[in-house]
Design a protein around this motif. Structure first.
Motif, PDB file in Angstrom:
ATOM      1  N   ILE A   8      -7.742  -3.875 -11.087  1.00 50.72           N
ATOM      2  CA  ILE A   8      -6.582  -2.998 -10.952  1.00 50.72           C
ATOM      3  C   ILE A   8      -7.086  -1.574 -10.802  1.00 50.72           C
ATOM      4  CG2 ILE A   8      -4.545  -2.062 -12.104  1.00 50.72           C
ATOM      5  CD1 ILE A   8      -4.111  -4.670 -13.404  1.00 50.72           C
ATOM      6  N   ARG A   9      -6.665  -0.899  -9.752  1.00 49.25           N
ATOM      7  CA  ARG A   9      -7.020   0.490  -9.543  1.00 49.25           C
ATOM      8  C   ARG A   9      -5.947   1.375 -10.145  1.00 49.25           C
ATOM      9  NH1 ARG A   9      -7.481   1.157  -3.462  1.00 49.25           N
ATOM     10  NH2 ARG A   9      -7.755   3.321  -4.100  1.00 49.25           N
ATOM     11  N   ARG A  10      -6.310   2.677 -10.345  1.00 51.33           N
ATOM     12  CA  ARG A  10      -5.410   3.567 -11.054  1.00 51.33           C
ATOM     13  C   ARG A  10      -5.070   4.828 -10.248  1.00 51.33           C
ATOM     14  NH1 ARG A  10      -5.067   2.601 -16.619  1.00 51.33           N
ATOM     15  NH2 ARG A  10      -3.317   4.031 -16.473  1.00 51.33           N
ATOM     16  N   GLY A  11      -4.892   4.741  -8.920  1.00 45.54           N
ATOM     17  CA  GLY A  11      -4.420   5.884  -8.156  1.00 45.54           C
ATOM     18  C   GLY A  11      -2.931   6.046  -8.368  1.00 45.54           C
ATOM     19  N   VAL A  12      -2.404   7.277  -8.313  1.00 46.87           N
ATOM     20  CA  VAL A  12      -0.999   7.488  -8.626  1.00 46.87           C
ATOM     21  C   VAL A  12      -0.319   8.363  -7.602  1.00 46.87           C
ATOM     22  CG1 VAL A  12      -1.267   7.181 -11.107  1.00 46.87           C
ATOM     23  CG2 VAL A  12      -1.579   9.438 -10.119  1.00 46.87           C
ATOM     24  N   VAL A 129       3.925   5.054 -10.583  1.00 39.23           N
ATOM     25  CA  VAL A 129       3.702   4.468  -9.267  1.00 39.23           C
ATOM     26  C   VAL A 129       2.228   4.536  -8.909  1.00 39.23           C
ATOM     27  CG1 VAL A 129       4.208   4.671  -6.806  1.00 39.23           C
ATOM     28  CG2 VAL A 129       6.021   4.963  -8.481  1.00 39.23           C
ATOM     29  N   ASP A 130       1.677   3.402  -8.431  1.00 42.62           N
ATOM     30  CA  ASP A 130       0.250   3.307  -8.101  1.00 42.62           C
ATOM     31  C   ASP A 130       0.093   2.499  -6.827  1.00 42.62           C
ATOM     32  OD1 ASP A 130      -2.462   3.002  -7.954  1.00 42.62           O
ATOM     33  OD2 ASP A 130      -2.730   2.374 -10.028  1.00 42.62           O
ATOM     34  N   THR A 131      -0.178   3.195  -5.717  1.00 42.88           N
ATOM     35  CA  THR A 131      -0.351   2.499  -4.443  1.00 42.88           C
ATOM     36  C   THR A 131      -1.669   1.746  -4.370  1.00 42.88           C
ATOM     37  OG1 THR A 131      -1.282   4.485  -3.421  1.00 42.88           O
ATOM     38  CG2 THR A 131       1.098   4.163  -3.226  1.00 42.88           C
ATOM     39  N   LEU A 198       2.620   0.054 -14.290  1.00 41.33           N
ATOM     40  CA  LEU A 198       2.232   0.459 -12.942  1.00 41.33           C
ATOM     41  C   LEU A 198       3.107  -0.239 -11.914  1.00 41.33           C
ATOM     42  CD1 LEU A 198      -1.682   0.390 -13.092  1.00 41.33           C
ATOM     43  CD2 LEU A 198      -0.107   2.286 -13.582  1.00 41.33           C
ATOM     44  N   LEU A 199       3.695   0.550 -11.019  1.00 36.34           N
ATOM     45  CA  LEU A 199       4.434  -0.005  -9.881  1.00 36.34           C
ATOM     46  C   LEU A 199       3.445  -0.167  -8.735  1.00 36.34           C
ATOM     47  CD1 LEU A 199       7.924   1.722  -9.545  1.00 36.34           C
ATOM     48  CD2 LEU A 199       7.439  -0.687  -9.914  1.00 36.34           C
TER      49      LEU A 199
END
Length: 222
Positions: A8-12, A129-131, A198-199
């Motif tokens: 799981i990555r954590r960009g927002v 939100v996390d794309t 996380l979305l």
């Protein structure tokens, strides 16, 4: 048989959920408070950024007063208070109550992220939100609080700050943000504590994304 591995990555990004505004008999628009600039309110009205002072009107929204972290506005004759960083108000006769909306407006803040309120399976929660995340993801304690029966799901190995741990892949009956509800959404539950849900792309991929400067609008694909 080894368990599947799921990073799981954590960009927002920043997300602002929909608030409905009648601009005519059947028209709707979104409105949220994105910032305070001195005595003026930075509003996002139907995806357009507006800077308004007390007594000024744009897109059917009239600003009545601007505080340090809120703005009092009048929409379709109804007064409401928008909180900075809070959930937008839903107002007007055209506002759906069943989550059948199709549009979510997003605006980035100074830190490049936003934490909207929403619900999972009808129970309130707070999202981030996390794309970069492949699915909706939440911690085990939050899943327990929401009453999600994730242990009946598929066990998966997950990358955490402390190494590899067992999580679960499951399905969420409903995920709602603003007036938009998606059904049967893929999700993962991790034993690692998470301050937000996380979305990820199991939610976001069902939308068309359009971005203008710091404003992004999500439109349902179908």
């Amino acid at each position: 048989m080894p368990l599947p591995f799921l990073p799981i990555r954590r960009g927002v990004l920043a997300l602002v959920a929909c608030a409905l505004l009648p601009g005519g008999a059947n028209a709707t628009a979104t409105v949220t408070l994105a910032g305070i600039l001195g005595s003026r309110a930075l509003l996002v009205v139907d995806g357009q950024t507006r800077t308004l002072g007390a007594g000024e009107t744009a897109g059917g929204v009239k600003v009545l007063a601007v505080g340090r972290a809120d703005a009092t506005v009048e929409i379709a004759g109804r007064r409401t208070v928008l909180q900075l960083g809070g959930a937008p108000a839903t107002v007007g006769a055209a506002a759906p109550s069943n989550g059948g909306g199709r549009r979510i407006a997003m605006v980035s803040d100074g830190a490049g992220h936003f934490r909207p309120d929403g619900s999972i399976n009808g129970r309130p929660t707070q999202f981030l939100v996390d794309t970069g995340a492949s699915t909706v993801a939440l911690g085990q304690s939050e899943a327990d609080r929401l009453g999600i029966d994730y242990r009946r799901g598929t066990p998966v190995n997950m990358s955490t700050a402390n190494g590899v741990a067992q999580g679960w892949r499951t399905r969420l009956a409903t995920v709602r943000v603003g007036d938009v509800t998606l059904y049967d959404v893929d999700a993962v539950v991790t034993p690692q504590p998470m301050p937000f849900v996380l979305l990820g792309n199991s939610f976001l991929n069902q939308f068309q994304m359009n971005r203008t400067n710091d404003v992004m609008v999500l439109e349902r694909r179908y």
